[in-house]
Scaffold this motif. Structure first.
Motif, short mmCIF file in Angstrom:
data_model
loop_
_atom_site.label_atom_id
_atom_site.label_comp_id
_atom_site.label_asym_id
_atom_site.label_seq_id
_atom_site.Cartn_x
_atom_site.Cartn_y
_atom_site.Cartn_z
N ASN B 39 -16.61 9.96 1.46
CA ASN B 39 -17.72 9.70 2.37
C ASN B 39 -17.22 9.19 3.72
O ASN B 39 -17.68 8.20 4.25
N LEU B 40 -16.24 9.88 4.20
CA LEU B 40 -15.71 9.55 5.52
C LEU B 40 -15.73 10.80 6.38
O LEU B 40 -15.48 11.90 5.88
N SER B 41 -16.04 10.65 7.62
CA SER B 41 -16.01 11.81 8.52
C SER B 41 -14.56 12.15 8.85
O SER B 41 -13.68 11.30 8.75
N PRO B 42 -14.35 13.39 9.27
CA PRO B 42 -13.00 13.77 9.69
C PRO B 42 -12.45 12.82 10.74
O PRO B 42 -11.26 12.49 10.71
N ALA B 43 -13.31 12.39 11.62
CA ALA B 43 -12.82 11.52 12.70
C ALA B 43 -12.22 10.23 12.15
O ALA B 43 -11.16 9.79 12.59
N SER B 44 -12.89 9.67 11.17
CA SER B 44 -12.36 8.44 10.57
C SER B 44 -11.04 8.71 9.89
O SER B 44 -10.07 7.93 10.00
N VAL B 45 -11.01 9.83 9.19
CA VAL B 45 -9.76 10.20 8.53
C VAL B 45 -8.65 10.31 9.56
O VAL B 45 -7.53 9.85 9.35
N ARG B 46 -9.00 10.89 10.70
CA ARG B 46 -7.98 11.06 11.73
C ARG B 46 -7.41 9.73 12.19
O ARG B 46 -6.23 9.60 12.45
N ASN B 47 -8.31 8.75 12.30
CA ASN B 47 -7.84 7.42 12.70
C ASN B 47 -6.79 6.89 11.72
O ASN B 47 -5.73 6.43 12.12
N VAL B 48 -7.14 7.01 10.45
CA VAL B 48 -6.20 6.53 9.43
C VAL B 48 -4.90 7.31 9.49
O VAL B 48 -3.80 6.75 9.42
N MET B 49 -5.05 8.64 9.66
CA MET B 49 -3.85 9.47 9.74
C MET B 49 -2.94 9.01 10.88
O MET B 49 -1.71 8.97 10.73
N ALA B 50 -3.57 8.71 12.01
CA ALA B 50 -2.77 8.27 13.16
C ALA B 50 -1.98 7.01 12.80
O ALA B 50 -0.80 6.88 13.15
N ASP B 51 -2.64 6.10 12.07
CA ASP B 51 -1.94 4.88 11.64
C ASP B 51 -0.77 5.22 10.74
O ASP B 51 0.35 4.71 10.92
N LEU B 52 -1.04 6.10 9.75
CA LEU B 52 0.01 6.46 8.79
C LEU B 52 1.19 7.13 9.51
O LEU B 52 2.35 6.93 9.15
N GLU B 53 0.83 7.91 10.54
CA GLU B 53 1.90 8.57 11.29
C GLU B 53 2.76 7.53 12.01
O GLU B 53 3.98 7.62 12.01
N GLU B 54 2.09 6.54 12.55
CA GLU B 54 2.81 5.49 13.27
C GLU B 54 3.78 4.76 12.34
O GLU B 54 4.86 4.35 12.73
N MET B 55 3.36 4.61 11.10
CA MET B 55 4.20 3.93 10.11
C MET B 55 5.34 4.80 9.61
O MET B 55 6.16 4.35 8.81
N GLY B 56 5.33 6.06 10.00
CA GLY B 56 6.43 6.93 9.57
C GLY B 56 6.20 7.58 8.23
O GLY B 56 7.12 8.12 7.62
N LEU B 57 4.94 7.54 7.74
CA LEU B 57 4.68 8.15 6.44
C LEU B 57 4.21 9.59 6.59
O LEU B 57 4.28 10.38 5.65
N LEU B 58 3.70 9.92 7.75
CA LEU B 58 3.26 11.29 8.02
C LEU B 58 3.92 11.78 9.30
O LEU B 58 4.42 10.99 10.11
N SER B 59 3.90 13.08 9.46
CA SER B 59 4.33 13.64 10.74
C SER B 59 3.54 14.91 10.98
O SER B 59 3.01 15.52 10.06
N SER B 60 3.42 15.30 12.24
CA SER B 60 2.75 16.56 12.52
C SER B 60 3.73 17.51 13.19
O SER B 60 4.42 17.13 14.13
N PRO B 61 3.78 18.74 12.69
CA PRO B 61 4.71 19.73 13.23
C PRO B 61 4.44 19.99 14.70
O PRO B 61 5.34 20.21 15.48
N HIS B 62 3.18 19.99 15.09
CA HIS B 62 2.81 20.11 16.50
C HIS B 62 1.38 19.58 16.64
O HIS B 62 0.70 19.35 15.64
N THR B 63 0.96 19.40 17.88
CA THR B 63 -0.32 18.72 18.12
C THR B 63 -1.49 19.28 17.33
O THR B 63 -2.32 18.52 16.84
N SER B 64 -1.58 20.58 17.26
CA SER B 64 -2.80 21.11 16.66
C SER B 64 -2.61 21.62 15.24
O SER B 64 -3.29 22.53 14.80
#
Lengths: 348, 348
Positions: B39-64
């Motif tokens: 029950n979370l919108s994609p936008a909220s998920v994105r916020n969490v993802m950004a945090d996880l990325e900052e912590m080094g647990l996720l990465s994105s191959p490219h912006t999109s």
DNA sequence: TGTTAGCACTCATCAGAGGTGAGTGCTAAT
DNA sequence: ATTAGCACTCACCTCTGATGAGTGCTAACA
């Protein structure tokens, strides 16, 4: 029919095959007329090419590419155009030095031979150890495992050690086993497994056996131990070199190649085919033969010691293989290994 | 630090890892918010993802593109989120039935285990036979080859047969050898190679040995035969399955993979690392560890019999491996093999 | 009659352009 | 704190035209 090629056609076919061997790319008429000084214009070469294509020796991937030799073309090249020069003394010595067989187990020797074949040819090396049935009996030992299971260790004349597990009467003591192996070791020494089997069969029909307990047990145990075939041992070296070849560079082909190598079954089958022949043999994996080895060629030769234990070694690579280099390599290596096998046998 | 993740972040990380495991593709915020009913919108998920990325647990191959778990991300998943469920009785029975160890040589058992591990996991199976030094002495035989070379056949308690060639005094007769092996077989039975070596060392220092010819020869021979290490035996099964994984689908990666598998050295090294540990171990081949195994994960477990002969088995696959399935498979197989090893030993 | 120059033709390969869509980050409203 | 909205990014696909290697055919030549 194919022999009806005139000299010029032969020369051009040879030039095309050799160019293709070194470039892996379709060969054009211009390249042929330029590099090899036939004093022929590209147009004339094209005429000959068209003839060769009609005969099924060449093919063109598409209208505006050069020509590629077909399997048949390679076959013709190998049969009638290829000149295999012998190695000179220097090269032979170098090759001898490449192999270090000092104090090696038979298994290691096989593996080492594969490695060197692969390293020198830059293709994939194959070595199939002498077939169980052709080996000469040297010694057999029985070791009790649990639950009436026996570990049988069999040593051939050449020092090849093989073992298998058989079921046996659990009441046999270690002492019984020793007596039995002593009996077998003295009776069967020097016979090939083939001969051993014949002898066992004969003796089993002899009624008197029934009264000699040791002999009876010995025969039944050795039957169990030596009757069945032991799986062929195949050593594959440098499979990754195959992947480096441009003809196998797509992921799908790589997959197929590695799968074929991994199962070993097909390779063993192929090596078996040349098993009775003498000297170097060349198989061209065209469309006709096995699909899994399309585009591959196999150069093999048997090796054997004086008592007849026969194994096979060889090199597998793309059809576009450097035959003039690999054939003498395989040939001389087989001779070398044969000599090593003889050396293993104690002169008594 | 990483443990400071709140529950929602953990859930999202878990979802991302699991989606990525099954798809091998970057995971987007929309997919997460839809499939898993947080029950979370994609936008909220994105916020969490950004945090996880900052912590080094996720990465994105490219912006999109979506996010991919990093090595660290997988590590976290394995350490704190992964629930390894035990196999139920049915699954255990199925697994037991997959293995057919009836009357198999030790070598065949190892190979078979590799094959089954690979077949069930659809990744590459690895089995390293018990190390020579950890095996328990059962029997030793000497067979004369030519030129003062001796073939030594060594059988361990579990029925593992190994052989090597050593130099020896050419004047030793077959009878001498028999006496020597009899002596050794009675003296060393039941000791690990480790203990054997200690015993040999001790006895060699004993002056009285000098006066007992048999004992002296026996000691010197067994030193030569048992002192050196015997090469580790590693069985690799289903290497081609690795090539089917999308992360290794380019020709270059395939080449590298096959080369790494072919040399076996690196794999042995890795398997050795977990050699003293108990239970299942997981190595993640991130950037930090060996380059040749970047993107690979290795799940291993040791197996051993009661007398302490320790071998290792496992599965190697992409980091994006189905841990919850493979871990119990490896675990239970190791237990199974341990039991088989014990069965091999004769209860006397 | 065999050889060759000339020419039209074929077709794989490559680079560039434009469109598409999945996914993001940020901001402002709820 | 959450989310809808929106501009933006960028890999990926497809279409296009240019390029060039190579061919087959024909007509001229020795």
């Amino acid at each position: 029919m194919a022999d009806a090629l005139n000299e010029r056609s032969q020369n051009i076919l040879e030039a095309i095959v050799e160019d293709y061997i070194s470039s892996a790319e379709p060969v054009g008429s211009r390249a042929i007329s330029k590099k090899h000084n036939f004093n022929l214009s590209p147009a004339s070469v094209r005429n000959v090419m068209a003839d060769l294509e009609e005969m099924g020796l060449l093919s063109s991937p598409h209208t505006s590419a050069g020509r590629i030799p077909t399997g048949k073309g390679f076959q013709y090249y190998i049969d009638t155009l290829l000149e295999v020069r012998d190695l000179n003394r220097n090269e032979k010595q170098n090759l001898r030095n490449s192999y270090r067989f000092q104090n090696m187990r038979m298994e290691d020797i096989m593996q080492e031979v594969g490695r060197v074949l692969s390293g020198l040819s830059q293709y994939t090396g194959l070595v199939m150890a002498p077939k169980f049935i052709s080996t000469v009996f040297r010694q057999i030992e029985f070791i009790r495992l649990s639950q009436g299971r026996l570990l049988v260790i069999y040593v051939s004349e050449t020092g090849l050690v093989q073992n298998k597990v058989i079921e046996a009467d659990p009441s046999l003591t270690a002492h019984d086993l020793e007596k039995i192996s002593n009996y077998l070791n003295s009776e069967l020494n020097g016979l090939t497994i083939h001969e051993v089997r014949a002898k066992l069969k004969q003796e089993l029909q002899d009624d008197r056996v029934l009264y000699d307990q040791v002999k009876k047990q010995a025969l039944s145990l050795s039957c169990a131990a030596l009757q069945e075939e032991i799986e062929d041992q195949l050593y594959v070296s440098g499979a990754s070199l195959m992947l480096g070849q441009p003809e196998f560079s797509t992921p799908e082909q790589m997959m197929k190649m590695i799968q074929t190598f991994e199962s070993k079954k097909l390779l063993i089958e192929l090596l078996d085919q040349g098993h009775s022949a003498q000297g170097v043999q060349i198989f061209i994996g065209s469309e006709s033969s096995h699909v899994d080895l399309e585009g591959c060629s196999l150069i093999t030769s048997n090796f054997s010691n004086q008592k007849g234990a026969i194994g096979t070694l060889g090199v597998i690579g793309p059809v576009r293989m450097n035959y003039s280099q690999v054939v003498p390599l395989v040939d001389f290596t087989a001779q070398l290994v044969s000599r090593v096998l003889d050396r293993e046998i104690e002169k008594e």
